[in-house]
Design an enzyme around this catalytic site. Structure first.
Site, PDB file in Angstrom:
ATOM      1  N   SER A 144     -24.215   2.470 -11.774  1.00 36.47           N
ATOM      2  CA  SER A 144     -22.971   2.823 -12.432  1.00 36.47           C
ATOM      3  C   SER A 144     -21.945   1.588 -12.495  1.00 36.47           C
ATOM      4  O   SER A 144     -21.941   0.571 -11.817  1.00 36.47           O
ATOM      5  CB  SER A 144     -22.287   3.842 -11.502  1.00 36.47           C
ATOM      6  OG  SER A 144     -21.201   4.067 -11.629  1.00 36.47           O
ATOM      7  N   TYR A 158     -20.580   5.742  -2.781  1.00 41.50           N
ATOM      8  CA  TYR A 158     -21.363   5.692  -3.833  1.00 41.50           C
ATOM      9  C   TYR A 158     -21.032   4.367  -4.508  1.00 41.50           C
ATOM     10  O   TYR A 158     -22.115   3.715  -4.976  1.00 41.50           O
ATOM     11  CB  TYR A 158     -20.602   6.598  -4.735  1.00 41.50           C
ATOM     12  CG  TYR A 158     -21.322   6.958  -6.058  1.00 41.50           C
ATOM     13  CD1 TYR A 158     -22.643   7.241  -5.912  1.00 41.50           C
ATOM     14  CD2 TYR A 158     -20.651   6.535  -7.221  1.00 41.50           C
ATOM     15  CE1 TYR A 158     -23.186   7.306  -7.432  1.00 41.50           C
ATOM     16  CE2 TYR A 158     -21.513   6.566  -8.503  1.00 41.50           C
ATOM     17  CZ  TYR A 158     -22.661   7.063  -8.652  1.00 41.50           C
ATOM     18  OH  TYR A 158     -23.128   7.244  -9.704  1.00 41.50           O
TER      19      TYR A 158
END
Length: 246
Positions: A144, A158
């Site tokens: 990501s 995350y």
């Protein structure tokens, strides 16, 4: 399937392929001529629909129920994929989970879940496929762009897990280079998926291009890394986010 049939197409294995970016990757690899095995956790109906659609288009696909937090399930998925389609040309590790929580509030359960799926699960998925990867095979992880930058409080775990992937591929690329196997990481920005369905307008407004990505655009970068022209790209993290992190 007899051995001749198994060798008729190149084989790909996608961890986390029943919906969103993963489904687009499975579709694209099938379109490009791969026989594609993919895992799913709970979206059995979506997985079956994807397999049926690929079959109607003349392709081959196999859906395998497997939780990427479970090492035994990962090993079993590799075994099923190899039994059906033979040794693997391309492995894509897309499986991942996202839970919000600022550091003072994130639960131990959510911390362990994200570490187990997003980091340990990725590593174990690659590790499990290594004995069955063909010389010159491709390994691709889906990270990501939050590895580079996040504008939202509550994403620290995350971000930690996706930053870990960028480091991981460098070491694994060195490990597998003697076999001519490339290892790369794709870092998408906001993409039109179930996860972002309620925030598309907001995310588009934050992006220089004033839109979010289509899953097929991420799949296109996977197709490049899986193809012959990317044979000299390894250990890289490639960001595809429309300038979101500029």
């Amino acid at each position: 399937m007899n051995q001749a049939s198994a060798q008729a197409r190149k084989a790909a294995l996608v961890f986390g392929g029943s919906r969103g970016i993963g489904a687009a990757i499975v579709d694209r690899l099938a379109t490009d001529g791969f026989a594609v095995a993919f895992t799913y956790v709970s979206s059995a109906d979506k997985a079956k629909t994807l397999v049926d659609r690929i079959a109607e288009q003349g392709g081959q696909a196999l859906a395998i129920q497997a939780d990427s937090a479970d090492p035994a399930a990962i090993r079993n998925a590799v075994a099923q994929a190899v039994e059906r389609f033979g040794d693997i040309d391309v492995t894509v590790v897309n499986a991942g989970v996202f839970r919000m929580g600022t550091i003072d509030a994130v639960s131990l359960e959510d911390l362990d879940l994200m570490l187990n799926v997003n980091v340990r699960g990725v590593y174990l998925s690659i590790q499990a496929t290594v004995p069955r990867l063909k010389p010159g095979a491709r390994v691709i992880t889906i990270g990501s762009n939050v590895a580079l930058h996040t504008r939202t409080p509550g994403a620290s775990v995350y971000q930690l897990t996706k930053t870990a992937l960028a480091g991981m591929v460098k070491g694994v690329a060195l490990d597998l280079a003697p076999r001519g196997i490339t290892v790369n990481n794709i870092q998408p920005g906001p993409t039109e998926t179930d996860m972002t369905a309620g925030a598309l307008d907001m995310l588009a407004g934050m992006n220089p291009l004033k839109r979010v990505a289509k899953p097929g655009e991420i799949a296109g970068l996977v197709a490049y890394l899986a193809g012959d022209e990317a044979g000299y790209v390894t250990g890289a993290s490639l960001t595809i986010d429309g300038g979101f992190t500029l």
